[in-house]
Scaffold this motif. Sequence first.
Motif, short mmCIF file in Angstrom:
data_model
loop_
_atom_site.label_atom_id
_atom_site.label_comp_id
_atom_site.label_asym_id
_atom_site.label_seq_id
_atom_site.Cartn_x
_atom_site.Cartn_y
_atom_site.Cartn_z
N THR A 197 13.92 -13.45 0.02
CA THR A 197 13.04 -14.49 0.43
C THR A 197 13.92 -15.92 1.01
OG1 THR A 197 13.27 -15.51 -1.89
CG2 THR A 197 11.34 -13.84 -1.14
N ASN A 198 15.21 -15.66 1.21
CA ASN A 198 16.05 -16.80 1.64
C ASN A 198 16.53 -16.36 2.94
OD1 ASN A 198 17.90 -18.81 2.61
ND2 ASN A 198 19.37 -18.39 0.92
N PRO A 199 15.86 -16.79 3.91
CA PRO A 199 16.38 -16.25 5.52
C PRO A 199 17.47 -16.34 5.90
CG PRO A 199 15.11 -18.38 5.61
CD PRO A 199 14.87 -18.01 4.31
N PHE A 200 18.45 -17.37 5.34
CA PHE A 200 19.84 -17.45 5.67
C PHE A 200 20.90 -16.73 4.57
CE2 PHE A 200 17.69 -21.31 7.34
CZ PHE A 200 17.96 -21.07 8.61
N ASP A 201 20.28 -15.86 3.90
CA ASP A 201 20.82 -14.75 3.38
C ASP A 201 21.45 -13.66 4.68
OD1 ASP A 201 21.14 -15.49 0.92
OD2 ASP A 201 19.29 -14.38 0.03
N ARG A 202 20.57 -13.86 5.63
CA ARG A 202 20.64 -13.09 6.89
C ARG A 202 20.62 -11.49 6.56
NH1 ARG A 202 22.55 -16.05 10.91
NH2 ARG A 202 22.91 -18.32 10.35
N LEU A 203 19.40 -11.10 5.74
CA LEU A 203 19.29 -9.70 5.30
C LEU A 203 17.84 -9.48 6.09
CD1 LEU A 203 20.34 -9.71 1.63
CD2 LEU A 203 21.57 -8.92 3.68
N THR A 204 17.54 -7.99 6.38
CA THR A 204 16.44 -7.60 6.88
C THR A 204 16.29 -6.16 6.20
OG1 THR A 204 14.89 -7.71 8.84
CG2 THR A 204 17.22 -6.74 9.15
N ASP A 205 15.20 -5.87 6.54
CA ASP A 205 14.72 -4.47 5.94
C ASP A 205 13.92 -3.70 7.06
OD1 ASP A 205 12.42 -5.61 5.71
OD2 ASP A 205 12.27 -5.05 3.57
N LEU A 206 14.00 -4.08 8.41
CA LEU A 206 13.15 -3.42 9.42
C LEU A 206 13.46 -1.94 9.52
CD1 LEU A 206 13.85 -6.01 12.23
CD2 LEU A 206 11.93 -5.90 10.42
N ASP A 207 12.12 -1.08 9.65
CA ASP A 207 12.45 0.36 9.62
C ASP A 207 12.10 0.83 10.91
OD1 ASP A 207 9.74 -0.50 9.48
OD2 ASP A 207 9.06 1.36 8.66
N SER A 208 11.95 0.35 11.84
CA SER A 208 11.87 1.10 13.23
C SER A 208 13.25 0.58 14.04
CB SER A 208 10.75 0.19 13.98
OG SER A 208 9.49 0.56 13.56
N SER A 209 13.30 1.44 15.09
CA SER A 209 14.57 1.44 15.75
C SER A 209 14.62 -0.02 16.85
CB SER A 209 14.69 2.42 16.89
OG SER A 209 14.87 3.71 16.19
N LEU A 210 15.88 -0.56 16.88
CA LEU A 210 15.99 -1.58 17.58
C LEU A 210 16.84 -1.47 18.71
CD1 LEU A 210 16.40 -4.42 14.71
CD2 LEU A 210 14.38 -3.72 15.84
N ASN A 211 16.66 -2.01 19.86
CA ASN A 211 17.53 -1.67 20.98
C ASN A 211 16.80 -2.81 22.05
OD1 ASN A 211 19.41 -0.67 22.58
ND2 ASN A 211 18.03 0.66 23.71
N ALA A 212 18.04 -3.56 22.69
CA ALA A 212 17.67 -4.45 24.01
C ALA A 212 18.42 -3.92 24.94
CB ALA A 212 17.98 -5.87 23.51
N GLY A 213 18.28 -2.59 25.43
CA GLY A 213 19.06 -2.13 26.61
C GLY A 213 18.66 -2.98 27.96
N ASN A 214 19.64 -3.59 28.43
CA ASN A 214 19.39 -4.57 29.61
C ASN A 214 20.73 -4.37 30.67
OD1 ASN A 214 18.22 -6.52 30.95
ND2 ASN A 214 18.84 -8.17 29.83
N LYS A 215 20.12 -3.87 31.79
CA LYS A 215 20.88 -3.47 33.01
C LYS A 215 20.41 -4.37 34.28
CE LYS A 215 22.28 0.89 31.78
NZ LYS A 215 22.44 2.40 31.90
N THR A 216 21.21 -5.04 34.97
CA THR A 216 20.83 -5.62 36.11
C THR A 216 21.92 -5.63 37.04
OG1 THR A 216 19.79 -7.92 37.00
CG2 THR A 216 21.70 -8.03 35.25
N GLY A 217 21.66 -5.94 38.22
CA GLY A 217 22.79 -5.94 39.48
C GLY A 217 22.00 -6.27 40.64
N GLY A 218 22.98 -6.07 41.68
CA GLY A 218 22.49 -6.11 43.17
C GLY A 218 23.43 -6.41 44.13
N ALA A 219 23.13 -6.59 45.16
CA ALA A 219 23.97 -6.78 46.53
C ALA A 219 23.60 -7.88 47.25
CB ALA A 219 24.39 -5.69 47.06
#
Length: 827
Positions: free
Chosen positions: A316-338
Amino acid sequence: MKQKFVLLTGIAAGALVSTPAFAQQGGESSIAGAQIAQATTGNVTVSADAPAEVTPSNVPENVIIITARRREEASQDVPIAIATLDGRTINETGAFSIQKIQQLAPSLQVYSSNPRNTAVNIRGIGVPFGLTNDGFEQGVGIYVDDVYYSRPASAVFDFLDVAQVEVLRGPQGTLYGKNTTAGAINIRTNQPTFDFEGSTEVSLGSYNFKQLKAAVSGPLSENIAARVAVSGTDRQGTIYNVTTGNWVNEQDNLGVRGQVLFRPNDSLDITLSGDYSAQNPECCGTVYVGYGPTQRALNRQFPALAQKLGYAPVSTNPFDRLTDLDSSLNAGNKTGGASLRAIWDINDSSSFTSITAWRFWDWKPENDRDYTGLPIVSLSQNPSQQDQYSQEFRYNYTGETINAVIGAFAFKQRIDTQGTEQQGSAASRWNLTNQDQIDRDILNGLTAKNTQWLKATSAAIFGQLEWEVTPGLRIQPGARINYDKKEGHYERVVTDAQGNLIPASGGNADQRAQRGIYAPQLIEPSFSDWNFSYDLTISYAVMNDVMVYGTYAKTFKTGGINQNGVPSDADGNPILEAGTILPESVQHFEIGAKTQFWDNKATLNLAAYRTTIDDFQANVSNGQFGVLRGYLANADRVRTQGVELDFSVRPVEGITGYLNGAYTDAKYVKFIDAPCPPERAGGTTVTPGQDPSDPGVPGPSAENCDISGERLPGVSKWSFSYGFETAAPLHLLGEEGELYFGVDGSYRSNFSSNPSPSIYTWVDGYNLTNFRFGFRADNGLNVYAWVRNAFDAEYFEQLVFGPSNTGLIAGNPGDPRTWGGTIRFDF
């Protein structure tokens, strides 16, 4: 990531080994409009497109050369409120992304729950705060080497070989290709040079932080020069997930840029550039923050539901920096150009520039949208792919009394998104009241699949004229004609666990309950419009080193379409009128003063402004999982006004300091049908003659709320940045140089973290302080240690409500104290 760093180290080593070969080929060719050759002497910065005669040897103290108005000028001569950061400042303060830049530029606000859901605002306006909707325009234009980046997600990467960043405050539509109503961030990278040069930088720190940067530039022939830069960042996450045993919200970034400059003669430069960046972190997770009562029945609020499901947050203390999320996490991010940029110096007074560019963005997310360790939402991902094409032509004229910029811009964009959301085994208990439906678990496996695309086209002609009427008095009118067209498609197909289609209306009791979670919908909104905008600036040099100015701008942000669905009527039919949003109509007033004194040792700039926006494009939400987590609507009017101060001083050689501050008063002037904040929502439907319950008290809830007079989300009334550095000559290890100590810090007062301000989601103000200590040698070596967030301030970047108005509050804690060291060598 280890493989990436082996690759980067090899490139850096190759840059050093190739020094003799490049040096032997070094050409002596130069051009009046020479590309970026940044040099710093004291507080003097010479940067992009600087003419040959502007060099550190003949630029006065404390003069910064910028290209905000598409020509080389001293920053103090430009009647625009600007914050300018050079490459060394960016490197040494750790401001290696736009998100970090806000700690040095108080009027800039950057909020990001993940790369896609990134809001970049200036003076409190720019984009709606909350979930991103592709159907609207950005109010803050992000440009890298003159190329417009249409989505903030493609600009959240680490800066790569950056020479200078300019943050322009206020409308810039008569100077820049894409219309920008709140301001622009102009990023300029180091360009190929005909003298061999380069740099290598390695940083190591806490949380297994590793960062490597390398760049090398030099001639390939008498007329061709090239530059290659690479960057990689790796850091362990700052939140521990007890469910998976992994640290989440990590950094995992890789970037590369290559440029080739062809200079056939002294009047023409042609630069071909290409870049690619990739992120693949396990991100972005939240922590449990608390509970705030809503108007939902008590047995359907978070404490009661959690108890029934046998669930308790891991901390219950958010700054213990603990979580118990049960779904996959990802932030796949690609960018580029010419891009292909050609600069032709027609004669001593005029030049022509062409910028042709293509960019892509590929987004592959995975999220836990119930913000708990419960299997409520088992799947939430909306991968997206974007292609954009742009062409800009620009003619510049510089004369004794007349300066002018005339441009044309064309832009085309295509975005495709494929979304999948699915309910889990705890969803029925969490959302339903019918015990039979709960027992049969009718929501488990309920799946929504979204298919959506957007086609956007934009074209504009813009220009700005500056006329020196008498010595010191300048009049600067500008105008813009703009055409925009948007076409969209949104289709949501919903199936139960057995694969049966859920109808958009009618159906049996189970299907009606399922439709309350995920509603099928098909809309094809479209929008097109012409707009005309203009501005007028008058400036006057009261005396040497003192200029005052005033600006009026009448501009707009083009209309848009809702790409994430629209509300439905009582029969389940989409309300098609909500498919489009009106353009914003913007009126902007600003006065300012730019001054230098104490023999140019001190600089003080002031600005005061007032901006009103009619038909403000706001992000609204009804708090449900998949009915509509967020969509766009027009608020009647908002207003932002404030005062800004930028002060820097260099009293003696070796000592510098700065203090920048902003007071921002941004609020909804009139928004009478806004979505209600959670404490005033979630209950039964209010009937005619019935009063809604008090905030946080179960009972009837109003359909909409009047939030007129409330502060805009994400805006701190007070924000400051400050810094100090002292240096002393030192002979160390056989090298001459200087020993230095620096401190920089930032402060932001509290801000609302919900589109409709809630008593539960005000983020407290916080102060961040950073230290650095090192040795700079005259041979280009720079070795220093650093501590960021030195006093380990506990703060949130954002607070969010869990779905279904249960009162659950989750948050994104800011970075804790981190420390490390950097070795950099410029050659």
